[in-house]
Every structure is written in structure tokens, then in C-alpha cells.
Scaffold this motif. Sequence first.
Motif, short mmCIF file in Angstrom:
data_model
loop_
_atom_site.label_atom_id
_atom_site.label_comp_id
_atom_site.label_asym_id
_atom_site.label_seq_id
_atom_site.Cartn_x
_atom_site.Cartn_y
_atom_site.Cartn_z
N GLU A 116 -0.61 -1.67 1.57
CA GLU A 116 -1.71 -1.97 2.49
C GLU A 116 -2.74 -0.85 2.47
N LEU A 120 -6.64 -1.20 1.37
CA LEU A 120 -7.71 -0.96 2.35
C LEU A 120 -8.52 0.30 2.03
N ILE A 122 -7.81 3.37 2.23
CA ILE A 122 -7.72 4.32 3.34
C ILE A 122 -8.04 5.75 2.88
#
Length: 171
Positions: A116, A120, A122
Amino acid sequence: MLIGITGTPGTGKTSVTKLFEKDPFYQVIHLNELIKEEKLYSEVDTERDCVVADMDLVYNRVLELQDSFYPVTIVDSHLSHHIADIVIVLRTSPVKLKERLEKRKYSVDKVRENLEAEALDIILAEAVDWCEKVFELDTTAGAVEGTFKDIERIVKGLRNGDTEELEKEFR
Ligand code: ADP
Ligand code: MN
């Protein structure tokens, strides 16, 4: 010159930075090992099976260890963009990253969490927010040696002041 090699776990930071250890031009600090060895953390997260690094301790320790004998100090860690102004973010496609993470002893949750985070962007987003110069390298396909050569090119380019050209090529 202090350069961070950052990226989601499994993107290849430790594998590629190990290749710089043989080169007298580079000092390599494997930060996650150092954090554990010297207990530079404030908490142990047993649920997520990791430690919460104390970034003030970590930053000061890196500055202490940085040896001016080496023109370039490379910091290997998914936390290195917290301490270096110049960073290279390693990226890997989800399918390949899943494969690499499943080979480790990671729990299903930990694999999902990291997939994830990568999807994304990040770490890239944090790096762009906090760092002066940010480059991206995709490690999905080519060999470790290719990534090593690309990092070398970025370092040499930076030392020659070719930042603009590098930013076009590696972003
Ligand atoms: P990290 O330190 O980012 O968690 P590791 O270096 O421990 O990642 O693991 C990355 C894995 O991906 C290794 O098994 C490595 O051989 C593999 N790999 C494949 N291609 C590359 C590449 N171009 N650069 C770095 N690692 C790669
Ligand atoms: Mn690593």
C-alpha cells in the motif's frame, strides 16, 4: 556529501548499497542495523514487529559517523530521507514487490502495509516535501548492477553540478 537511499522495504536499498562498500570513494551506513545495534529507538512495536526510531538520536549519530575521508556518505534506510537533503528513492512495481516481500518472513499484514505504501508513493511524497534534491530509480526489472551504475551517475553528476539534467532524467 550525504546521500540517502530510501524506498519501501524490498525495493533494493541494502542490495545496491552493499556494492558501494568496496569503493574507497564511498562510506556506507546501513541505518536500520545501526538503529538496532545501538538501540537508537524510543519504542518497540511488538504488534507490527518493528522499532520506532528516535530520529534525533539517529541524525546525531549519522553526523558523528560521517567520515570526511570519504567524498560521499551513503545512508541505506527507508528513513534516510529524514536525515539527508539529497535522496534517491528506489521504486518497484506491486507484483514484483509482493514477490520480494513474500520471500521474507513478513506477515500477511506487513506485506499488505508495504504494498500500500509503495502504491500510494508515501516515501516519495515525504522525500519531495522534506528534501532538497530527489531522484527516482525503478528496480523492478534491471539487475542490481544497473541500479548501482545509475546511482554512480547521479553522484558524479551532482558533483559536477548537473542537477537540472539529472532531475529531467531521474524523475
Ligand atoms: P531493501 O533493503 O530495500 O529492503 P533488499 O536489498 O533487502 O531491499 O532486497 C531487494 C531484493 O530485490 C534483493 O533480493 C535483490 O537481489 C532484488 N533486486 C532485484 N533487482 C534489483 C535492483 N535493480 N536493485 C536492487 N535490488 C534488486
Ligand atoms: Mn534493507
